[in-house]
Design an enzyme around this catalytic site. Structure first.
Site, PDB file in Angstrom:
ATOM      1  N   SER A   1      -4.708  65.706  30.529  1.00  0.00           N
ATOM      2  CA  SER A   1      -3.632  65.366  31.388  1.00  0.00           C
ATOM      3  C   SER A   1      -3.476  67.083  31.490  1.00  0.00           C
ATOM      4  O   SER A   1      -3.479  68.069  30.089  1.00  0.00           O
ATOM      5  CB  SER A   1      -2.641  65.279  29.602  1.00  0.00           C
TER       6      SER A   1
ATOM      7  N   LYS B   1       2.797  53.082  28.235  1.00  0.00           N
ATOM      8  CA  LYS B   1       4.396  52.668  29.377  1.00  0.00           C
ATOM      9  C   LYS B   1       5.560  51.550  28.732  1.00  0.00           C
ATOM     10  O   LYS B   1       6.374  51.759  29.231  1.00  0.00           O
ATOM     11  CB  LYS B   1       3.683  52.626  31.252  1.00  0.00           C
TER      12      LYS B   1
ATOM     13  N   ASN C   1       8.105  56.318  31.677  1.00  0.00           N
ATOM     14  CA  ASN C   1       7.598  56.646  31.275  1.00  0.00           C
ATOM     15  C   ASN C   1       7.767  58.665  30.798  1.00  0.00           C
ATOM     16  O   ASN C   1       7.253  59.885  30.584  1.00  0.00           O
ATOM     17  CB  ASN C   1       6.682  57.567  32.504  1.00  0.00           C
TER      18      ASN C   1
ATOM     19  N   ALA D   1       1.660  52.056  39.451  1.00  0.00           N
ATOM     20  CA  ALA D   1       2.850  53.139  40.728  1.00  0.00           C
ATOM     21  C   ALA D   1       3.847  51.888  41.649  1.00  0.00           C
ATOM     22  O   ALA D   1       4.322  52.980  41.698  1.00  0.00           O
ATOM     23  CB  ALA D   1       1.618  53.420  41.152  1.00  0.00           C
TER      24      ALA D   1
ATOM     25  N   ASN E   1      -0.991  44.073  49.616  1.00  0.00           N
ATOM     26  CA  ASN E   1      -1.773  43.508  48.166  1.00  0.00           C
ATOM     27  C   ASN E   1      -3.012  42.545  48.026  1.00  0.00           C
ATOM     28  O   ASN E   1      -3.001  41.330  49.221  1.00  0.00           O
ATOM     29  CB  ASN E   1      -1.142  43.203  46.781  1.00  0.00           C
TER      30      ASN E   1
ATOM     31  N   THR F   1      -4.863  40.890  46.061  1.00  0.00           N
ATOM     32  CA  THR F   1      -3.560  39.626  44.897  1.00  0.00           C
ATOM     33  C   THR F   1      -1.975  39.880  45.396  1.00  0.00           C
ATOM     34  O   THR F   1      -1.299  40.437  44.913  1.00  0.00           O
ATOM     35  CB  THR F   1      -4.154  40.143  43.817  1.00  0.00           C
TER      36      THR F   1
ATOM     37  N   GLU G   1      -0.617  37.175  44.611  1.00  0.00           N
ATOM     38  CA  GLU G   1       0.601  36.560  43.444  1.00  0.00           C
ATOM     39  C   GLU G   1       1.490  37.991  42.954  1.00  0.00           C
ATOM     40  O   GLU G   1       2.416  37.800  42.355  1.00  0.00           O
ATOM     41  CB  GLU G   1       0.242  35.810  42.273  1.00  0.00           C
ATOM     42  N   LYS G   2       0.261  39.071  42.365  1.00  0.00           N
ATOM     43  CA  LYS G   2       1.125  40.279  42.185  1.00  0.00           C
ATOM     44  C   LYS G   2       1.821  40.966  43.236  1.00  0.00           C
ATOM     45  O   LYS G   2       3.104  41.370  42.456  1.00  0.00           O
ATOM     46  CB  LYS G   2       0.191  41.354  42.013  1.00  0.00           C
TER      47      LYS G   2
ATOM     48  N   GLY H   1      -0.364  63.319  47.847  1.00  0.00           N
ATOM     49  CA  GLY H   1      -0.300  62.686  46.105  1.00  0.00           C
ATOM     50  C   GLY H   1       0.080  63.393  45.420  1.00  0.00           C
ATOM     51  O   GLY H   1       1.225  63.630  44.550  1.00  0.00           O
TER      52      GLY H   1
HETATM   53  P1  ATR Z   1      -1.628  51.522  38.813  1.00  0.00           P
HETATM   54  O1  ATR Z   1      -0.844  51.846  37.598  1.00  0.00           O
HETATM   55  O2  ATR Z   1      -2.212  53.146  38.687  1.00  0.00           O
HETATM   56  O3  ATR Z   1      -1.071  51.025  40.559  1.00  0.00           O
HETATM   57  P2  ATR Z   1      -3.000  49.273  38.446  1.00  0.00           P
HETATM   58  O4  ATR Z   1      -1.452  48.658  38.287  1.00  0.00           O
HETATM   59  O5  ATR Z   1      -4.194  48.961  38.426  1.00  0.00           O
HETATM   60  O6  ATR Z   1      -2.682  50.736  38.708  1.00  0.00           O
HETATM   61  O7  ATR Z   1      -2.716  48.655  39.889  1.00  0.00           O
HETATM   62  C1  ATR Z   1      -3.828  48.984  41.642  1.00  0.00           C
HETATM   63  C2  ATR Z   1      -3.373  48.428  42.375  1.00  0.00           C
HETATM   64  O8  ATR Z   1      -4.570  49.038  43.439  1.00  0.00           O
HETATM   65  C3  ATR Z   1      -3.327  47.146  42.929  1.00  0.00           C
HETATM   66  O9  ATR Z   1      -2.737  46.799  43.739  1.00  0.00           O
HETATM   67  C4  ATR Z   1      -5.277  46.582  43.215  1.00  0.00           C
HETATM   68  O10 ATR Z   1      -5.047  45.228  43.887  1.00  0.00           O
HETATM   69  P3  ATR Z   1      -5.139  44.425  42.921  1.00  0.00           P
HETATM   70  O11 ATR Z   1      -3.602  44.023  42.488  1.00  0.00           O
HETATM   71  O12 ATR Z   1      -5.491  42.341  44.093  1.00  0.00           O
HETATM   72  O13 ATR Z   1      -6.172  44.277  42.021  1.00  0.00           O
HETATM   73  C5  ATR Z   1      -4.762  47.806  44.261  1.00  0.00           C
HETATM   74  N1  ATR Z   1      -6.944  47.663  44.159  1.00  0.00           N
HETATM   75  C6  ATR Z   1      -7.430  48.728  43.423  1.00  0.00           C
HETATM   76  N2  ATR Z   1      -8.846  48.554  43.751  1.00  0.00           N
HETATM   77  C7  ATR Z   1      -8.112  47.904  44.587  1.00  0.00           C
HETATM   78  C8  ATR Z   1      -9.511  48.226  46.518  1.00  0.00           C
HETATM   79  N3  ATR Z   1     -10.949  48.148  46.219  1.00  0.00           N
HETATM   80  N4  ATR Z   1      -9.154  47.606  47.012  1.00  0.00           N
HETATM   81  C9  ATR Z   1      -8.134  47.319  47.962  1.00  0.00           C
HETATM   82  N5  ATR Z   1      -7.123  47.101  46.528  1.00  0.00           N
HETATM   83  C10 ATR Z   1      -7.298  48.082  45.255  1.00  0.00           C
END
Ligand code: ATR
Length: 286
Positions: A20, A71, A92, A135, A155, A157, A159-160, A250
């Site tokens: 950190s 968190k 956080n 995030a 996204n 996935t 569902e998320k 960022g």
């Molecule tokens: P953080 O806390 O940094 O947001 P996280 O909760 O693991 O990390 O979330 C990562 C995000 O990036 C998710 O939306 C993930 O997509 P999925 O929900 O489909 O897994 C996305 N992500 C991670 N690696 C990826 C990749 N190689 N291509 C596309 N999306 C990705």
């Protein structure tokens, strides 16, 4: 300023914490603002979160940052949780206010501040967010609270993205939300005002990847933001700059979330972005 009997302590709890650079930022801010406070890191094992919070209380530690993987775990042990942190479902920042532990989430707030600081408008805008992880959740909730008009959450996935959509629509009735897979095309981008990457695509080990196909020609008014800060110019931001678009790096979110935590613990507002930016540059972090 020497450590003395009145020196206040703030800390980070996480697992691991050795990487950190929050101590650099907060100890620098304390010195710059002439506040008698020091900041250190505690590596807290996942089964010791409750004890860590009891320690914060017992020792009168004025504030804490909370990082992965605690968190969410810290939440049941707090006395109060700020509304947006509650909706986000993660904390956080903890403020020990006269013995009462209050939880906040400054991640999304830090992001919103970094966009506004560059002179961009978010209110009533259509914002597209790539990713639906932790995030993204923090950012999406703060964007909705700030008053964006429409959110498109992309996204892989779905569902998320759906869970996040339901979260926003149940708490912010004025915000329109749509979800789609992470396969953005020109049509989907046409009426987007602000595009935000919250996925790790573009981050150091994935630095040659972009969440947007580089052949896509973006609309001329688009503002492009990345929350990835190493490298400074991600592949996504380079694509945006090639098309002469305005970009938000960022590092802005990282700096502003830290400043917001410092402001909460010390109950003040400070102007410190530029000096923290220079500090991180000096340290070779950015
Ligand atoms: P953080 O806390 O940094 O947001 P996280 O909760 O693991 O990390 O979330 C990562 C995000 O990036 C998710 O939306 C993930 O997509 P999925 O929900 O489909 O897994 C996305 N992500 C991670 N690696 C990826 C990749 N190689 N291509 C596309 N999306 C990705």
């Amino acid at each position: 300023m020497e450590i003395n009997g009145k020196t206040k302590l703030a800390c980070l709890i996480g697992h691991p914490v050795a990487h950190s650079f929050s101590p650099y930022i907060h100890n620098f801010l304390a010195k710059e603002q002439r506040i008698d406070l020091r900041y250190t890191c505690f590596d807290v094992e996942p089964n010791k979160v409750k004890e860590a919070l009891e320690g914060i209380r017992a020792l009168g530690i004025v504030g804490s940052n909370v990082t992965i993987p605690h968190k969410i775990e810290v939440m049941p042990y707090l006395d109060e949780i700020d509304r947006n942190a509650q909706i986000i479902g993660a904390v956080n920042t903890i403020h020990n206010k006269e013995g009462k532990l209050i939880g906040y989430n400054t991640d999304g707030l830090g992001f919103v501040k970094s966009v506004l600081a560059e002179g961009h408008v978010l209110k009533n805008k259509h914002v597209m967010v790539l990713g639906a992880g932790g995030a993204s959740r923090a950012i999406v909730v703060e964007l909705a609270a700030h008053g964006v008009r429409k959110l498109t959450i992309c996204n892989n996935t779905l569902e998320k993205a759906k869970v996040l959509e339901e979260k926003v629509t149940s708490h912010f009735q004025n915000v329109q939300v749509e979800i789609m897979p992470l396969q953005v095309n020109e049509t989907a981008l046409a009426d987007v005002d602000v595009l935000i990457n919250t996925t790790p695509l573009g981050m150091s080990s994935k630095k040659d990847l972009s969440p947007i196909d580089e052949k896509i020609v973006p609309p001329a008014h688009l503002v492009v933001c990345d929350i990835v800060y190493t490298p400074h110019d991600t592949k996504l931001l380079k694509w945006a700059m090639t098309h002469n678009l305005k970009v938000v790096h960022g590092i802005g979110m990282l700096i502003n979330q830290a400043i917001s935590s410092f402001e909460i613990w010390n109950e003040l507002e400070i102007e410190a972005y530029e000096s923290v930016y220079c500090l991180l540059k000096e340290k070779g972090i950015i």
